[in-house]
Write an enzyme that holds these catalytic residues in place. Structure first.
Site, PDB file in Angstrom:
ATOM      1  N   ASP A  18      -0.373  -4.100  -5.981  1.00  0.00           N
ATOM      2  CA  ASP A  18       0.431  -3.130  -6.719  1.00  0.00           C
ATOM      3  C   ASP A  18       1.889  -3.447  -6.409  1.00  0.00           C
ATOM      4  O   ASP A  18       2.465  -2.920  -5.461  1.00  0.00           O
ATOM      5  CB  ASP A  18       0.065  -1.707  -6.294  1.00  0.00           C
ATOM      6  CG  ASP A  18       0.764  -0.655  -7.140  1.00  0.00           C
ATOM      7  OD1 ASP A  18       0.753  -0.793  -8.373  1.00  0.00           O
ATOM      8  OD2 ASP A  18       1.327   0.293  -6.561  1.00  0.00           O
TER       9      ASP A  18
ATOM     10  N   GLY B 103      -1.828   6.098  -1.378  1.00  0.00           N
ATOM     11  CA  GLY B 103      -2.767   6.828  -2.226  1.00  0.00           C
ATOM     12  C   GLY B 103      -3.956   6.005  -2.696  1.00  0.00           C
ATOM     13  O   GLY B 103      -5.101   6.469  -2.668  1.00  0.00           O
ATOM     14  N   LYS B 104      -3.708   4.784  -3.142  1.00  0.00           N
ATOM     15  CA  LYS B 104      -4.805   3.956  -3.653  1.00  0.00           C
ATOM     16  C   LYS B 104      -5.756   3.564  -2.522  1.00  0.00           C
ATOM     17  O   LYS B 104      -6.978   3.517  -2.714  1.00  0.00           O
ATOM     18  CB  LYS B 104      -4.251   2.725  -4.364  1.00  0.00           C
ATOM     19  CG  LYS B 104      -3.354   3.069  -5.556  1.00  0.00           C
ATOM     20  CD  LYS B 104      -2.800   1.812  -6.202  1.00  0.00           C
ATOM     21  CE  LYS B 104      -1.697   2.154  -7.187  1.00  0.00           C
ATOM     22  NZ  LYS B 104      -0.471   2.666  -6.541  1.00  0.00           N
TER      23      LYS B 104
ATOM     24  N   ASP C 286       2.197  -2.711   4.517  1.00  0.00           N
ATOM     25  CA  ASP C 286       3.540  -2.534   4.003  1.00  0.00           C
ATOM     26  C   ASP C 286       4.480  -3.334   4.898  1.00  0.00           C
ATOM     27  O   ASP C 286       4.194  -3.538   6.077  1.00  0.00           O
ATOM     28  CB  ASP C 286       3.968  -1.068   3.981  1.00  0.00           C
ATOM     29  CG  ASP C 286       5.263  -0.867   3.200  1.00  0.00           C
ATOM     30  OD1 ASP C 286       5.175  -0.685   1.964  1.00  0.00           O
ATOM     31  OD2 ASP C 286       6.355  -0.921   3.799  1.00  0.00           O
TER      32      ASP C 286
ATOM     33  N   ALA D 158       0.774  -1.241   0.000  1.00  0.00           N
ATOM     34  CA  ALA D 158       0.000   0.000   0.000  1.00  0.00           C
ATOM     35  C   ALA D 158       0.805   1.290   0.000  1.00  0.00           C
ATOM     36  O   ALA D 158       0.311   2.315  -0.468  1.00  0.00           O
ATOM     37  CB  ALA D 158      -0.947   0.007   1.202  1.00  0.00           C
TER      38      ALA D 158
ATOM     39  N   PRO E 165       2.795   4.562  -0.770  1.00  0.00           N
ATOM     40  CA  PRO E 165       2.560   5.528   0.312  1.00  0.00           C
ATOM     41  C   PRO E 165       1.100   5.685   0.734  1.00  0.00           C
ATOM     42  O   PRO E 165       0.792   6.545   1.540  1.00  0.00           O
ATOM     43  CB  PRO E 165       3.092   6.826  -0.277  1.00  0.00           C
ATOM     44  CG  PRO E 165       2.849   6.691  -1.739  1.00  0.00           C
ATOM     45  CD  PRO E 165       3.058   5.231  -2.059  1.00  0.00           C
TER      46      PRO E 165
ATOM     47  N   CYS F 247       3.995  -0.049 -12.226  1.00  0.00           N
ATOM     48  CA  CYS F 247       4.297   1.212 -12.902  1.00  0.00           C
ATOM     49  C   CYS F 247       5.444   0.994 -13.887  1.00  0.00           C
ATOM     50  O   CYS F 247       6.337   1.831 -14.032  1.00  0.00           O
ATOM     51  CB  CYS F 247       4.622   2.326 -11.914  1.00  0.00           C
ATOM     52  SG  CYS F 247       6.022   1.986 -10.826  1.00  0.00           S
TER      53      CYS F 247
ATOM     54  N   ASP G  76       3.753  -8.843   5.177  1.00  0.00           N
ATOM     55  CA  ASP G  76       4.526  -9.321   4.035  1.00  0.00           C
ATOM     56  C   ASP G  76       3.543  -9.787   2.966  1.00  0.00           C
ATOM     57  O   ASP G  76       2.790 -10.736   3.175  1.00  0.00           O
ATOM     58  CB  ASP G  76       5.440 -10.473   4.457  1.00  0.00           C
ATOM     59  CG  ASP G  76       6.401 -10.905   3.361  1.00  0.00           C
ATOM     60  OD1 ASP G  76       6.056 -10.772   2.172  1.00  0.00           O
ATOM     61  OD2 ASP G  76       7.496 -11.388   3.687  1.00  0.00           O
TER      62      ASP G  76
END
Length: 450
Positions: free
Chosen positions: A336, A273-274, A292, A269, A271, A388, A319
């Site tokens: 992500d 934003g999603k 995270d 997750a 930083p 990305c 994890d």
């Protein structure tokens, strides 16, 4: 001869940039290197902005700058002293891309930098190269159009193997558009906190604080920001009316189609934003569990949620590759995953200089995270895999491999908004930077059938 304080400051700024560039050359991350450098020096706001522009600009345009130097130096690049090469790159970048710096200042400060760094013997050489470049009209002397990959490589400062990859994967027109968007200042996007304010009302609020905000033409509740100054000092920011998030990430959250009352797991997750965008879409209902692997990043996500007033988010350490039986089944799961980052070259230009074969080890962790994420999904739920990057090996290949190994999952068509980006199947989208003027991104959607 005495110099005024501004001249002294400029010399110190350039010396700091040269040191920072050397650290990046030896493997440092640009954002961390520059942050440390600026944090250790007393520079005013203007000098800090100048340093950032010069630092990132030289990294971004390194191949173009080296092409010019090759044509003007008797010595091959590898024989040039590293500091002297760095000074030449900085001087040429100022001459070509920083219109606020007079040509004379770019040359004189480069010569002074040679002397300040113990390279006095090279000052005449640096002076001759830069003044000769100015005298000749600052020509790039690009390679001939008959060798398109090489010409694009020099023009957009992109390594030849990566240019060839883009050309083969996307074709000449799309590859050129992608390369054009790989250089220059990236746009700054914010996501409107629709739980607190409308897009129109936020645009008006920001205008009162001297910030220009323009709604995105395609992405709902996404605004471009201009003339922001220190964002965190804005009243609208302090009141949690928006969070910074690139448009491509907003599209990823949009693809989840989270509905009121649902549970969503965001396995990678930071930083945050999603997670924030989905929590806003849930309108205060349901729950978003954000993870995270590092405690400090999970803490930042929780603090961000508190600023935005999103009480339906809970951030924790986790994890993403290891199944946690204590977590609930979820209606939506987002993976992500860590990736090579070839979609964010405008933000992290040093990425493009990494050898393509250095990304091979990413497959195992990407596939492991997707496989693990699938275990949490309810029947009929939506699983999103995103990166990305723009490499097929990290995108479509992973998505297709997942379907081969998981017969209880099926492709889930993506929203109509992403239709221009659809890849090999209706459940996969490759967002190129020129599609929406965002970062490059990949999204694949799946649903559990039983």
């Amino acid at each position: 001869m005495t110099t005024n304080p501004q001249e002294n400051t400029n010399k110190d700024v350039r010396r700091m940039v040269l040191k920072a560039l050397t650290k990046v050359e030896t493997g440092g991350y640009s954002n961390l290197v520059l942050g440390d450098a600026l944090g250790g020096e007393q520079f005013n706001k203007r000098d800090g902005a100048f340093a950032a522009a010069l630092f990132y600009g030289v990294i971004e345009r390194r191949l173009t700058l080296d092409h010019i130097i090759k044509g003007r130096s008797r010595l091959p690049l590898e024989k040039l002293d590293k500091s002297v090469l760095g000074i030449l790159r900085m001087g040429l970048y100022q001459l070509l891309y920083m219109g606020s710096v007079p040509d004379s200042a770019a040359v004189n400060e480069s010569v002074l930098l040679c002397k300040a760094t113990g390279k006095t013997s090279a000052s005449g050489f640096v002076n001759a190269v830069l003044r000769g470049f100015i005298r000749d009209g600052k020509p790039l002397n690009l390679p001939d159009n008959n060798n398109l990959p090489l010409r694009l490589s020099v023009e957009y400062s992109c390594p030849l193997p990566l240019v060839r990859l883009f050309l083969k994967r996307f074709g000449q027109e799309a590859a050129k558009g992608l390369l054009e968007k790989s250089v220059g200042t990236p746009p700054l996007y914010a996501r409107v906190n629709t739980a607190r304010i409308s897009c129109e009302a936020l645009v008006a609020r920001l205008a009162e604080e001297g910030v220009q905000a323009v709604p995105h033409e395609v992405i709902p509740d996404c605004i471009s920001l201009y003339h922001t100054g220190n964002l965190e000092k804005l009243r609208a920011f302090e009141e949690g009316l928006f969070h910074i998030q690139d448009g491509s990430s907003q599209l990823c959250a949009f693809a989840l189609n989270a509905l009121k009352g649902m549970t969503m797991l965001d396995l990678c997750a930071a930083p945050g934003g999603k997670s924030f965008t989905v929590a806003e879409q849930l309108q205060g209902s349901g729950s978003v569990l954000s993870f995270d692997q590092y405690d400090f990043k999970a803490s930042l996500i929780q603090k961000g949620a508190e600023r935005l007033g999103l009480t339906n988010i809970k951030a924790a350490v986790g994890d993403a590759t290891i199944y946690n039986p204590e977590l609930p089944s979820a209606d939506r799961v987002l993976c992500d995953v860590p990736c090579s980052g070839l979609g964010i070259l405008r933000r992290k230009p040093e990425i493009k200089y990494k050898p393509l074969d250095s990304f091979g080890s990413l497959h195992d962790i990407q596939f492991a995270i997707l496989q693990n994420g699938a275990r949490y999904l309810k029947p009929g739920g939506v699983l999103i895999y995103s990166t990305c990057t723009l490499r097929r090996e990290e995108n479509e290949d992973i998505a297709q491999e997942f379907l081969c190994h998981n017969p209880t999952f099926a492709p889930m068509p993506l929203p109509e908004l992403l239709k221009p980006c659809i890849s090999v199947q209706p459940n996969m989208a490759v967002i190129l930077p020129q599609h929406f003027d965002t970062d490059g991104f990949f999204i694949a959607a799946f649903t559990r059938t039983q």
